[in-house]
Design an enzyme around this catalytic site. Structure first.
Site, PDB file in Angstrom:
ATOM      1  N   SER A   5     -11.715 -16.987  -8.999  1.00 10.87           N
ATOM      2  CA  SER A   5     -11.545 -15.588  -8.553  1.00 10.87           C
ATOM      3  C   SER A   5     -12.880 -14.866  -8.392  1.00 10.87           C
ATOM      4  O   SER A   5     -12.900 -13.678  -8.065  1.00 10.87           O
ATOM      5  CB  SER A   5     -10.669 -14.822  -9.557  1.00 10.87           C
ATOM      6  OG  SER A   5     -11.326 -14.766 -10.806  1.00 10.87           O
ATOM      7  N   HIS A  28       0.847  -1.202   0.000  1.00 14.26           N
ATOM      8  CA  HIS A  28       0.000   0.000   0.000  1.00 14.26           C
ATOM      9  C   HIS A  28       0.877   1.244   0.000  1.00 14.26           C
ATOM     10  O   HIS A  28       0.398   2.343   0.316  1.00 14.26           O
ATOM     11  CB  HIS A  28      -0.902   0.026   1.237  1.00 14.26           C
ATOM     12  CG  HIS A  28      -1.943  -1.055   1.272  1.00 14.26           C
ATOM     13  ND1 HIS A  28      -2.663  -1.441   0.168  1.00 14.26           N
ATOM     14  CD2 HIS A  28      -2.415  -1.825   2.302  1.00 14.26           C
ATOM     15  CE1 HIS A  28      -3.514  -2.403   0.508  1.00 14.26           C
ATOM     16  NE2 HIS A  28      -3.378  -2.648   1.787  1.00 14.26           N
TER      17      HIS A  28
HETATM   18  P1  A3P Z   1     -16.145  -4.162  -0.123  1.00 11.83           P
HETATM   19  O1  A3P Z   1     -15.733  -3.929   1.297  1.00 11.83           O
HETATM   20  O2  A3P Z   1     -16.741  -2.947  -0.765  1.00 11.83           O
HETATM   21  O3  A3P Z   1     -17.017  -5.351  -0.273  1.00 11.83           O
HETATM   22  P2  A3P Z   1      -8.748  -5.139  -0.450  1.00 11.83           P
HETATM   23  O4  A3P Z   1      -8.462  -6.539  -0.840  1.00 11.83           O
HETATM   24  O5  A3P Z   1      -7.887  -4.129  -1.129  1.00 11.83           O
HETATM   25  O6  A3P Z   1      -8.775  -5.009   1.028  1.00 11.83           O
HETATM   26  O7  A3P Z   1     -10.198  -4.772  -0.995  1.00 11.83           O
HETATM   27  C1  A3P Z   1     -11.340  -5.307  -0.382  1.00 11.83           C
HETATM   28  C2  A3P Z   1     -12.547  -5.017  -1.256  1.00 11.83           C
HETATM   29  O8  A3P Z   1     -12.473  -5.824  -2.462  1.00 11.83           O
HETATM   30  C3  A3P Z   1     -13.816  -5.420  -0.537  1.00 11.83           C
HETATM   31  O9  A3P Z   1     -14.811  -4.480  -0.962  1.00 11.83           O
HETATM   32  C4  A3P Z   1     -14.066  -6.813  -1.091  1.00 11.83           C
HETATM   33  O10 A3P Z   1     -15.383  -7.267  -0.959  1.00 11.83           O
HETATM   34  C5  A3P Z   1     -13.668  -6.615  -2.560  1.00 11.83           C
HETATM   35  N1  A3P Z   1     -13.368  -7.910  -3.218  1.00 11.83           N
HETATM   36  C6  A3P Z   1     -12.538  -8.883  -2.805  1.00 11.83           C
HETATM   37  N2  A3P Z   1     -12.577  -9.935  -3.652  1.00 11.83           N
HETATM   38  C7  A3P Z   1     -13.452  -9.614  -4.623  1.00 11.83           C
HETATM   39  C8  A3P Z   1     -13.923 -10.296  -5.794  1.00 11.83           C
HETATM   40  N3  A3P Z   1     -13.517 -11.517  -6.111  1.00 11.83           N
HETATM   41  N4  A3P Z   1     -14.816  -9.650  -6.575  1.00 11.83           N
HETATM   42  C9  A3P Z   1     -15.242  -8.403  -6.263  1.00 11.83           C
HETATM   43  N5  A3P Z   1     -14.857  -7.719  -5.165  1.00 11.83           N
HETATM   44  C10 A3P Z   1     -13.949  -8.310  -4.357  1.00 11.83           C
END
Ligand code: A3P
Length: 289
Positions: free
Chosen positions: A225, A102
């Site tokens: 995925s 990050h």
């Molecule tokens: P939300 O909290 O809006 O649902 P990171 O991995 O950077 O922490 O990001 C997390 C966000 O990505 C979360 O969003 C999560 O639900 C979403 N996310 C993770 N896997 C996903 C997938 N396969 N498809 C769509 N969104 C996904």
């Protein structure tokens, strides 16, 4: 007379002036930023909550012909977080390393031959996702009773972990056309995940695009995925997550922010967006969220 409630703020540790989750060891940060990037490295760079985990898994699947992680494996065991674990831990991974970070552009270890995938998400949905993350991760932030209004004030002033959203987005965006940078948005990945997979494979080279011509491999990548499958997997990973750590796979929607933002908050973040992205081209990135 109404008594104004004092603003609740999450707790952080400062590492080199950077707010970081309380569970991250300070030495991980200083060691991580001094990591010597290798030409074979793949960095997945994001501001928190912008689709990091999803992209990590997509990259893993593309590199592994669609073979999913074993039930016993978690994503962080195959794709470590640089500024959490530090350079010695990263060096133990076999190449090509899939490294999560990050960090802003200027602190991310650089090698002209390494690949950098940056994923951007609109700041409105990012703020909501970050709010749930911060509230749920009790040991790291001590914010269990924080409200969205509390979190919004921190988000808009950049008083959250990894700093101001725009300090991360804008410099990475300025490098979006570099040969070794692939710039994606969470929204385009949601809208057409298969196209995003082809973009990533093309970025890695023709060998990977050839692999996708095998329909079974492509189907495996898309299936494993998907939001649904990653949510199920995350449940299995939960036994390895620290206590009270919220799921990184939550709702997976574009536009959920409308259920949280007041008109005044919308205007304030929009104004900041306009001010911080003036003249960058970013104004056209999210016309429909
Ligand atoms: P939300 O909290 O809006 O649902 P990171 O991995 O950077 O922490 O990001 C997390 C966000 O990505 C979360 O969003 C999560 O639900 C979403 N996310 C993770 N896997 C996903 C997938 N396969 N498809 C769509 N969104 C996904």
């Amino acid at each position: 007379m109404t008594v104004e409630r004092e603003l609740k703020k999450p707790s952080y540790h400062l590492h080199n002036g950077f707010r970081m989750p309380m569970g991250f060891p300070p030495e991980g940060f200083s060691s991580g930023i001094s990591y010597q990037a290798q030409s074979s490295d793949i960095f997945i760079a994001t501001y928190p909550k912008c689709g990091t985990t999803w992209t990590q898994y997509l990259v893993w699947l593309i590199l592994n012909n669609g073979q999913p992680l074993l039930a016993s494996e978690t994503i962080s065991e195959v794709s470590p977080h640089l500024e959490e674990v530090g350079k010695e831990a990263i060096a133990k991974f076999t190449s090509p390393r899939i490294i999560k970070t990050h960090l802003p552009y200027n602190l991310t270890p650089y090698n002209p031959e390494a690949n950098y995938i940056y994923v951007a998400r609109n700041p409105f949905d990012c703020a909501v996702s970050f709010y749930h993350h911060t509230r749920g991760f009790i040991k790291h932030y001590d914010f269990a009773d924080g409200t969205f209004d509390d979190f919004f004030e921190c988000f808009i002033t950049g008083e959250v972990d990894f700093g101001d959203y725009f300090d991360n987005l804008v410099p990475w965006y300025e490098h979006k056309d570099d040969n070794n940078v692939l710039f994606l948005t969470y929204e385009e990945m949601k809208y057409n995940p298969q196209k995003a997979v082809f973009k990533i494979a093309t970025f890695f080279g023709s060998k990977y695009v050839e692999t996708l011509k095998n329909e079974q491999v492509l189907n495996q990548i898309m299936t494993h995925s998907s939001f649904e499958n990653m949510s199920k997997k995350q449940e299995r990973w939960s036994s390895k997550r620290p206590e009270n750590m919220p799921s990184f796979i939550r709702k997976g929607k574009v536009g959920d922010w409308k259920n949280y933002f007041s008109p005044e908050q919308t205007k304030r973040l929009m104004d900041k967006f306009k001010m911080r992205t003036l003249g960058t081209g970013l104004a056209n990135l999210w016309l429909e969220v």
